[in-house]
Design a protein around this motif. Structure first.
Motif, PDB file in Angstrom:
ATOM      1  N   PRO A  58     -31.374  14.009 -21.388  1.00  0.00           N
ATOM      2  CA  PRO A  58     -29.795  12.962 -22.251  1.00  0.00           C
ATOM      3  C   PRO A  58     -28.886  13.911 -21.699  1.00  0.00           C
ATOM      4  CG  PRO A  58     -31.403  13.735 -23.752  1.00  0.00           C
ATOM      5  CD  PRO A  58     -31.937  14.014 -22.872  1.00  0.00           C
ATOM      6  N   SER A  59     -27.681  13.305 -21.215  1.00  0.00           N
ATOM      7  CA  SER A  59     -26.374  14.429 -20.313  1.00  0.00           C
ATOM      8  C   SER A  59     -25.506  13.967 -22.234  1.00  0.00           C
ATOM      9  CB  SER A  59     -25.890  13.066 -20.038  1.00  0.00           C
ATOM     10  OG  SER A  59     -25.746  11.630 -20.376  1.00  0.00           O
ATOM     11  N   GLU A  60     -26.102  13.711 -22.910  1.00  0.00           N
ATOM     12  CA  GLU A  60     -25.541  12.899 -24.618  1.00  0.00           C
ATOM     13  C   GLU A  60     -26.305  13.017 -25.585  1.00  0.00           C
ATOM     14  OE1 GLU A  60     -21.738  11.843 -26.385  1.00  0.00           O
ATOM     15  OE2 GLU A  60     -21.736  11.300 -24.696  1.00  0.00           O
ATOM     16  N   GLU A  61     -26.377  13.360 -26.629  1.00  0.00           N
ATOM     17  CA  GLU A  61     -27.262  12.982 -28.038  1.00  0.00           C
ATOM     18  C   GLU A  61     -26.069  12.548 -28.841  1.00  0.00           C
ATOM     19  OE1 GLU A  61     -30.505  15.479 -29.213  1.00  0.00           O
ATOM     20  OE2 GLU A  61     -31.372  15.108 -27.416  1.00  0.00           O
ATOM     21  N   LEU A  62     -26.780  11.688 -29.762  1.00  0.00           N
ATOM     22  CA  LEU A  62     -25.130  11.422 -30.734  1.00  0.00           C
ATOM     23  C   LEU A  62     -26.566  10.502 -32.206  1.00  0.00           C
ATOM     24  CD1 LEU A  62     -23.526   7.786 -28.842  1.00  0.00           C
ATOM     25  CD2 LEU A  62     -23.300  10.337 -28.437  1.00  0.00           C
ATOM     26  N   THR A  75      -7.091  20.174 -30.388  1.00  0.00           N
ATOM     27  CA  THR A  75      -7.392  20.926 -31.728  1.00  0.00           C
ATOM     28  C   THR A  75      -9.481  21.065 -31.424  1.00  0.00           C
ATOM     29  OG1 THR A  75      -8.626  19.222 -33.449  1.00  0.00           O
ATOM     30  CG2 THR A  75      -6.169  19.936 -33.888  1.00  0.00           C
ATOM     31  N   GLY A  76      -9.696  20.160 -30.460  1.00  0.00           N
ATOM     32  CA  GLY A  76     -11.305  20.637 -30.010  1.00  0.00           C
ATOM     33  C   GLY A  76     -11.579  19.258 -29.807  1.00  0.00           C
ATOM     34  N   PRO A  77     -13.699  19.583 -29.712  1.00  0.00           N
ATOM     35  CA  PRO A  77     -13.804  18.453 -29.458  1.00  0.00           C
ATOM     36  C   PRO A  77     -13.340  16.774 -31.140  1.00  0.00           C
ATOM     37  CG  PRO A  77     -15.440  19.589 -29.076  1.00  0.00           C
ATOM     38  CD  PRO A  77     -14.187  20.536 -29.849  1.00  0.00           C
ATOM     39  N   VAL A  78     -13.838  16.361 -30.596  1.00  0.00           N
ATOM     40  CA  VAL A  78     -13.806  14.698 -31.392  1.00  0.00           C
ATOM     41  C   VAL A  78     -15.103  13.802 -32.067  1.00  0.00           C
ATOM     42  CG1 VAL A  78     -13.031  12.591 -31.608  1.00  0.00           C
ATOM     43  CG2 VAL A  78     -11.091  15.131 -30.877  1.00  0.00           C
ATOM     44  N   ASP A  79     -15.282  13.954 -32.846  1.00  0.00           N
ATOM     45  CA  ASP A  79     -16.721  13.919 -33.757  1.00  0.00           C
ATOM     46  C   ASP A  79     -16.843  12.548 -32.208  1.00  0.00           C
ATOM     47  OD1 ASP A  79     -19.333  12.336 -34.316  1.00  0.00           O
ATOM     48  OD2 ASP A  79     -18.583  12.227 -36.754  1.00  0.00           O
ATOM     49  N   PRO A  80     -17.816  12.015 -32.252  1.00  0.00           N
ATOM     50  CA  PRO A  80     -18.162  10.775 -31.218  1.00  0.00           C
ATOM     51  C   PRO A  80     -18.381   9.596 -32.112  1.00  0.00           C
ATOM     52  CG  PRO A  80     -20.156  11.878 -31.094  1.00  0.00           C
ATOM     53  CD  PRO A  80     -19.052  12.829 -31.189  1.00  0.00           C
ATOM     54  N   LEU A  81     -18.725   9.209 -33.796  1.00  0.00           N
ATOM     55  CA  LEU A  81     -19.429   8.456 -34.041  1.00  0.00           C
ATOM     56  C   LEU A  81     -17.530   8.416 -34.964  1.00  0.00           C
ATOM     57  CD1 LEU A  81     -21.059   6.910 -36.214  1.00  0.00           C
ATOM     58  CD2 LEU A  81     -21.032   8.412 -37.704  1.00  0.00           C
ATOM     59  N   VAL A  82     -16.883   7.382 -34.312  1.00  0.00           N
ATOM     60  CA  VAL A  82     -15.541   5.683 -34.606  1.00  0.00           C
ATOM     61  C   VAL A  82     -15.676   5.572 -36.052  1.00  0.00           C
ATOM     62  CG1 VAL A  82     -13.879   4.252 -33.975  1.00  0.00           C
ATOM     63  CG2 VAL A  82     -15.255   5.934 -32.598  1.00  0.00           C
ATOM     64  N   THR A  88     -27.114   0.702 -41.886  1.00  0.00           N
ATOM     65  CA  THR A  88     -25.837   1.080 -41.168  1.00  0.00           C
ATOM     66  C   THR A  88     -26.002   0.541 -39.530  1.00  0.00           C
ATOM     67  OG1 THR A  88     -26.048   2.300 -42.867  1.00  0.00           O
ATOM     68  CG2 THR A  88     -23.892   2.720 -40.426  1.00  0.00           C
ATOM     69  N   VAL A  89     -24.733  -0.208 -38.928  1.00  0.00           N
ATOM     70  CA  VAL A  89     -24.326  -0.187 -37.701  1.00  0.00           C
ATOM     71  C   VAL A  89     -23.104   0.775 -37.465  1.00  0.00           C
ATOM     72  CG1 VAL A  89     -23.035  -1.586 -36.312  1.00  0.00           C
ATOM     73  CG2 VAL A  89     -24.677  -2.291 -38.250  1.00  0.00           C
ATOM     74  N   ASN A  90     -23.277   1.619 -35.952  1.00  0.00           N
ATOM     75  CA  ASN A  90     -22.358   2.837 -35.866  1.00  0.00           C
ATOM     76  C   ASN A  90     -21.926   2.502 -34.946  1.00  0.00           C
ATOM     77  OD1 ASN A  90     -22.843   4.727 -38.024  1.00  0.00           O
ATOM     78  ND2 ASN A  90     -24.572   5.916 -36.701  1.00  0.00           N
ATOM     79  N   LEU A  91     -20.458   2.715 -34.943  1.00  0.00           N
ATOM     80  CA  LEU A  91     -20.077   2.372 -33.247  1.00  0.00           C
ATOM     81  C   LEU A  91     -19.082   4.055 -32.976  1.00  0.00           C
ATOM     82  CD1 LEU A  91     -17.415   0.904 -32.288  1.00  0.00           C
ATOM     83  CD2 LEU A  91     -15.761   0.811 -33.469  1.00  0.00           C
ATOM     84  N   TRP A  92     -19.560   4.736 -32.183  1.00  0.00           N
ATOM     85  CA  TRP A  92     -19.571   5.574 -31.281  1.00  0.00           C
ATOM     86  C   TRP A  92     -18.113   5.426 -30.197  1.00  0.00           C
ATOM     87  CZ3 TRP A  92     -22.499   9.179 -32.817  1.00  0.00           C
ATOM     88  CH2 TRP A  92     -23.358   8.322 -33.824  1.00  0.00           C
ATOM     89  N   GLN A  93     -17.335   6.189 -29.825  1.00  0.00           N
ATOM     90  CA  GLN A  93     -17.025   6.477 -28.350  1.00  0.00           C
ATOM     91  C   GLN A  93     -17.369   7.668 -27.638  1.00  0.00           C
ATOM     92  OE1 GLN A  93     -12.583   6.324 -29.297  1.00  0.00           O
ATOM     93  NE2 GLN A  93     -11.926   6.688 -26.619  1.00  0.00           N
ATOM     94  N   THR A  94     -17.606   7.545 -26.323  1.00  0.00           N
ATOM     95  CA  THR A  94     -18.409   8.466 -26.097  1.00  0.00           C
ATOM     96  C   THR A  94     -17.497   9.300 -24.637  1.00  0.00           C
ATOM     97  OG1 THR A  94     -19.498   7.181 -24.322  1.00  0.00           O
ATOM     98  CG2 THR A  94     -20.551   7.561 -26.543  1.00  0.00           C
ATOM     99  N   ARG A 143     -29.546   8.170 -27.272  1.00  0.00           N
ATOM    100  CA  ARG A 143     -29.462   9.392 -25.784  1.00  0.00           C
ATOM    101  C   ARG A 143     -28.699   7.977 -24.806  1.00  0.00           C
ATOM    102  NH1 ARG A 143     -33.757  10.926 -29.505  1.00  0.00           N
ATOM    103  NH2 ARG A 143     -33.981  13.557 -29.170  1.00  0.00           N
ATOM    104  N   ILE A 144     -27.886   8.932 -23.942  1.00  0.00           N
ATOM    105  CA  ILE A 144     -27.432   8.749 -22.906  1.00  0.00           C
ATOM    106  C   ILE A 144     -28.206   8.803 -21.429  1.00  0.00           C
ATOM    107  CG2 ILE A 144     -24.799   8.419 -21.543  1.00  0.00           C
ATOM    108  CD1 ILE A 144     -23.499   8.200 -24.922  1.00  0.00           C
TER     109      ILE A 144
END
Length: 358
Positions: A246-250, A300-307, A278-284, A236-237
Motif C-alpha cells: 500500500p502507498s499509505e496505511e491509516l 512543524t512536520g507531518p500532520v495526522d491524517p485523522l481529522v 466509530t466513524v473516522n474522517l481522514w484527509q490524506t 489502506r490506500i
C-alpha cells in the motif's frame, strides 16, 4: 451549507445495515438518503429521509414496505426513484430493482414497484453495483462464489445475464466496486485478495494480495488509486500500478472496519467505519495541491491524517454515504437503526471551497 453544530439523528424501528445517497437527479440541491431495515420477524421498510435546507433536522419523505430483510441497497445513478436491494427470505437470497412511487395524496400507503429480479444466483448475494459515473446499460451483481454482468434495458429496467465468472474456489467474495474511470474494470473483494477484472474479456487482470478486505472504493479523480477496509482495523490506500504494497496505511480504528468511501468530489477526504462504533474522517493530502504523497505536512512536520472521530453510536456502524448534493455532508448508519448526519469541520470546508469541483 454551514457546518452542522452537532450530528442530526433519525431513528428506525428495526435494525439496519445499508444506506445510500439518492443521486439520480442532478438538478436537486437537497440531500436525501435511502435506508433499508433488517428485521427477522417484522415487515421490513425502506425509508426515504431528507435533510432540511439548514441542516437542522432529518424528515421522512417516504416510508415503504419491503418484503424481506435488506442486506444491500444502492441508488440508481440516473433516476432518483430507482434503486436496488439485496434481500434475504429464510435461507434464500435475492436481488431486485425497485421504483419509488410518485408522491400521492391518497391515504393508503404507497407501495414500491418491483421492476425486475436478478434471479440467476445460486449462492448468497453480497451486492449490486451500478456504474457510478452515469447512465449505463449494464449492472453487476456479486455473490459468494460468482459475479454476474447483466444487460439492463433502461426503459423497462429488465435485466438479462450477459456473462458470469467465479473468482476461484478458494476466494469467498464479500463485495466490490466498479471503476468510475473505466467502464470495463470491476474490482472484487475476496477472502485473500482484491481481484480486478476486465468485463470485456471476463478475465482477471490484476490483484492485491491482502487478506480479509471487507470494502473498497475508487478515488473519484485519480486513476489507479483505491482504498480498502478490512478485518485488521486498518485503512489502506493502493496504487494499482504498484500493487505489492500500500502507498499509505491509516490507523485509528480499534476493531474490524466494514466500510470505506472517498468523498465524491474532493478526493483527499475518506470516511471509514466499523465494529468499534466509530466513524473516522481522514484527509490524506493537501486539498490545494492534489498531490500524491501520503499524509499532510505543516511547518512543524507531518500532520495526522485523522481529522476527526465521530462517536455518535452505541452499536457497530455498517453504512456510510456522502452527499453528492452537499459534499461536506455525510450520513452514518449503525446496526441498531440509528442514522446520524454530520458535516466535515469548518476549516476543511473552507479548504474545499478553494478547489474547483470536478
Amino acid at each position: 451549507m454551514q457546518a452542522l453544530s452537532g450530528g442530526v439523528a433519525y431513528g428506525l424501528k428495526y435494525q439496519a445495515r445499508c444506506i445510500a445517497n439518492v443521486i439520480g437527479d442532478s438538478q436537486s440541491q437537497q440531500t436525501s438518503f435511502l435506508v433499508g431495515t433488517l428485521s427477522l420477524r417484522e415487515e421490513n421498510e425502506v425509508h426515504l429521509i431528507q435533510l432540511s435546507p439548514f441542516g437542522s433536522e432529518l424528515t421522512c419523505e417516504g416510508l415503504y414496505s419491503h418484503p424481506h430483510e435488506i442486506w444491500d441497497l444502492a441508488s440508481c445513478p440516473f433516476d432518483l426513484r430507482i434503486f436496488s436491494t439485496v434481500y434475504a427470505s429464510g435461507g434464500d437470497y435475492g436481488a431486485a430493482l425497485w421504483r419509488i412511487p410518485e408522491p400521492s395524496t391518497h391515504h393508503n400507503a404507497p407501495q414500491l414497484e418491483q421492476l425486475g429480479c436478478l434471479d440467476a444466483h445460486t449462492h448468497k448475494i453480497k451486492c449490486v453495483l451500478w456504474w457510478p459515473s452515469g447512465r449505463h446499460g449494464q449492472l453487476v451483481s456479486i455473490d459468494e462464489e460468482t459475479f454476474y454482468l447483466w444487460s439492463l434495458d433502461s426503459s423497462t429496467m429488465s435485466a438479462k445475464v450477459l456473462s458470469q465468472e467465479s473468482a476461484g474456489m478458494l476466494n469467498h467474495m464479500s463485495g466490490g466496486a466498479w471503476d468510475p474511470h473505466d467502464i470495463n474494470t470491476l474490482s472484487i473483494a475476496c477472502e485473500s485478495s482484491v481481484q480486478f477484472w476486465d468485463l470485456r474479456s471476463i478475465k482477471q487482470v490484476n490483484s492485491i494480495g491482502h487478506a480479509q478486505v471487507r470494502d473498497l472504493d475508487y478515488n473519484p479523480s485519480k486513476q489507479h488509486i483505491v482504498v480498502t477496509a478490512g478485518d485488521d482495523s486498518r485503512i489502506r490506500i493502493w496504487d494499482l500500478r504498484m500493487p505489492n504494497l500500500p502507498s499509505e496505511e491509516l490507523t485509528g480504528h480499534t476493531h474490524w472496519t466494514w466500510c470505506v468511501q472517498y468523498n465524491p468530489i474532493y478526493d483527499e477526504l475518506i470516511l471509514s467505519a466499523g465494529t468499534d462504533s466509530t466513524v473516522n474522517l481522514w484527509q490524506t493530502s493537501p486539498i490545494q495541491g492534489r498531490g500524491s504523497r501520503p499524509g499532510r505536512e505543516s511547518p512543524t512536520g507531518p500532520v495526522d491524517p485523522l481529522v476527526r472521530s465521530y462517536s455518535d453510536f452505541e452499536d457497530s456502524v455498517y453504512g456510510l454515504a456522502w452527499s453528492r448534493q452537499e459534499p461536506c455532508i455525510f450520513a452514518s448508519l449503525s446496526y441498531d437503526g440509528r442514522v446520524v448526519v454530520n458535516s466535515v469541520p469548518q476549516n476543511i470546508q473552507k479548504e474545499m471551497n478553494k478547489v474547483p469541483k470536478m
